[in-house]
Design a protein around this motif. Structure first.
Motif, mmCIF file in Angstrom:
data_model
loop_
_atom_site.group_PDB
_atom_site.id
_atom_site.type_symbol
_atom_site.label_atom_id
_atom_site.label_comp_id
_atom_site.label_asym_id
_atom_site.label_seq_id
_atom_site.Cartn_x
_atom_site.Cartn_y
_atom_site.Cartn_z
ATOM 1 N N LYS A 147 0.819 -1.224 0.000
ATOM 2 C CA LYS A 147 0.000 0.000 0.000
ATOM 3 C C LYS A 147 0.848 1.267 0.000
ATOM 4 N N TYR A 148 2.153 1.097 0.075
ATOM 5 C CA TYR A 148 3.038 2.265 0.021
ATOM 6 C C TYR A 148 3.610 2.482 -1.378
ATOM 7 N N GLU A 149 3.127 1.716 -2.315
ATOM 8 C CA GLU A 149 3.511 1.909 -3.721
ATOM 9 C C GLU A 149 2.258 2.358 -4.467
ATOM 10 N N ILE A 150 2.306 3.565 -5.018
ATOM 11 C CA ILE A 150 1.103 4.174 -5.604
ATOM 12 C C ILE A 150 1.331 4.474 -7.084
ATOM 13 N N PRO A 151 0.659 3.762 -7.977
ATOM 14 C CA PRO A 151 0.738 4.139 -9.397
ATOM 15 C C PRO A 151 -0.170 5.340 -9.659
ATOM 16 N N LEU A 152 0.315 6.307 -10.387
ATOM 17 C CA LEU A 152 -0.474 7.495 -10.722
ATOM 18 C C LEU A 152 -0.455 7.705 -12.228
ATOM 19 N N VAL A 153 -1.610 7.563 -12.847
ATOM 20 C CA VAL A 153 -1.740 7.858 -14.273
ATOM 21 C C VAL A 153 -2.341 9.249 -14.377
#
Ligand code: C2O
Ligand code: CU
Length: 458
Positions: A147-153
């Motif tokens: 949950k500490y890895e966030i993909p942002l498109v």
């Protein structure tokens, strides 16, 4: 691939979009290096497009099906039949199965539509998603994950007052194509102005600029710096500290943002003064055992001496009879003209991109990863009259955050940008193009062939 409606903001009515799996961005495909993935891409789009098709563009003449589509996994090293060749589109009711061997380093790739002449419209409608490859080397690094890895498109959009997507048109109803699309709103993972609750600790933020033509200059409102640990094709050799990030269409940036000194505050990620999204950092202290090592991966520089060939390739404009720019061309050639770039499999080449336009063009090659050698000003008038290159400045090395493996390079206006590419993986027909999708749809795209290397005797 199908049409759907979803609310992009609490205060807006549902917005019509096209997406993979009925969402946009589509489902994230996640796999490991060397672990193949097979996907059946089913076209269930409507017969009619809801965005303005320009009938003058390649493959767009009257009678051409409007709901046609073909998927490309951007950054994938895959056989040509699975690569999503723009002419291999298919119509609603049909499906196509592709296989991605994923024999490549950990990286965040993305998939999007690539149908000839309407890529910009299909992608703008929402046909895009992430494709993440992981590997053991990356896993061993103890970077923030889960949950500490966030993909942002992120991508920009225009809206009508009824909350529906608006796509800009020219002043000519019979030729609605425009050379860029600048939205005044930013979608983040398919939402307008979202926020994310975060803890005061490090996050790995994996950013894709999925815009048609916008370059972003991103920074945090509290002026804190962040680190970039990876580029298009995976980890950099070492982290790069940044106070702002420039990211062109189709580029990816793998970032570490440490919110530990921002506990109890709200931090806005903005493009200049325009807010993109907000991070709401919780109070107090949390334990954070993750680390960002000083050495991430070894990235061997490809020596220039290994190049078997150098190609000089111009990025230019073409004009109508009145001299108005009506589109962009690679090396003065249109899409349907015979192939001119034909590297041999397992050979290395230098491509010198000579940009004679006023725009910076994000140039992408399918199949391969490459390194940026340098950028240099040149004598434009001499080049226009004699095709000779005379340099006017010393070479500028790539920015530290461009110094890893790339699959998109920003070729700046009135500069020669040199990349070095090893053509590995598969022989066959691929494409290279500008990733400004308006340019790509109007002929700033060319087929290229990887030729089989000389047969070896057993
Ligand atoms: Cu992002 Cu030809 O692709
Ligand atoms: Cu371009």
């Amino acid at each position: 691939m199908r049409e759907f409606e979803s609310k992009l903001h609490r205060d807006l009515p549902p917005t019509r979009q096209w997406g993979y799996g009925g969402i946009s961005p589509g489902p994230t495909i996640e796999t490991r290096s060397g672990e193949p993935v097979t996907v059946e891409w089913v076209n269930s789009l409507p017969e009619k497009h809801f965005l303005p098709i320009d009938r003058n563009l390649m493959d767009c003449e009257a009678g051409r099906p409007e709901g046609r589509a073909i998927v490309h996994v951007h950054g994938a090293k895959c056989p040509p039949q699975s690569d999503g060749y723009p002419e291999n589109w298919y119509v609603p009711g049909k499906s196509f199965t592709t296989r991605y061997p994923n024999e490549q380093d950990a990286a965040m790739l993305w998939y999007h539509d690539h149908a000839m002449g309407i890529t910009r419209l299909n992608t703008y409608a929402g046909l895009m998603g992430l494709f993440i490859i992981r590997d053991a080397a990356e896993h061993s690094l103890n970077l923030p994950r889960g949950k500490y890895e966030i993909p942002l498109v992120i991508c920009d959009r225009l809206f009508r007052t009824d909350g529906q997507l608006n796509y800009p048109v020219s002043a000519y109803p019979d030729a609605p194509w425009v050379d860029e699309c600048a939205g005044d709103h930013t979608l983040v993972n398919g939402k307008l102005l979202p926020y994310l609750n975060v803890e005061p600790r490090k996050y790995r933020v994996r950013l894709l600029n999925g815009s048609n033509s916008r370059f972003y200059h991103l920074a945090l409102s509290n002026k804190q710096s962040f680190r970039q640990i990876g580029a298009d094709q995976g980890l950099l050799a070492a982290p790069v500290s940044l106070s702002a990030l420039t990211i062109a269409p189709a580029e990816r940036a793998d970032l570490i943002i440490d919110f530990s000194s921002a506990a109890g505050t709200q931090v806005v990620l903005g493009n200049g003064f325009v807010p993109v999204m907000q991070f709401r950092v919780s109070q107090g202290k949390v334990e954070d055992r993750t680390a960002v090592p000083a050495v991430l991966r070894s990235v061997q520089r490809t020596p220039e001496s290994s190049a078997a060939k150098t190609r000089i390739l111009s990025l230019g404009e073409h004009h109508d009879h009145l001299g108005n720019a009506t589109g962009m061309l690679l090396n003065g050639l249109r899409w349907h003209m015979p192939v001119t770039e034909n590297p041999v499999l397992n050979s290395t080449e230098i491509w010198s991109l000579v940009n004679v336009t006023d725009d910076s063009h994000p140039i992408h090659l399918h199949l391969v990863r490459f390194q940026i050698l340098d950028r240099r000003r040149f004598d434009f008038n001499l080049y226009e009259t004699t095709r000779q290159i005379r340099y006017l400045s010393d070479p500028e090395l790539p920015e530290p955050n461009e110094a890893g493996w790339k699959d998109v390079v920003r070729a700046h206006s009135l500069m020669v940008t040199r990349i070095i590419v090893r053509f590995e993986g598969y022989a066959g027909r691929y494409v290279w193009h500008c990733h400004n999708l308006e340019h790509e749809d109007n002929e700033m795209m060319r087929p290229y062939d990887v030729l089989p290397d000389t047969p070896r005797t057993q």
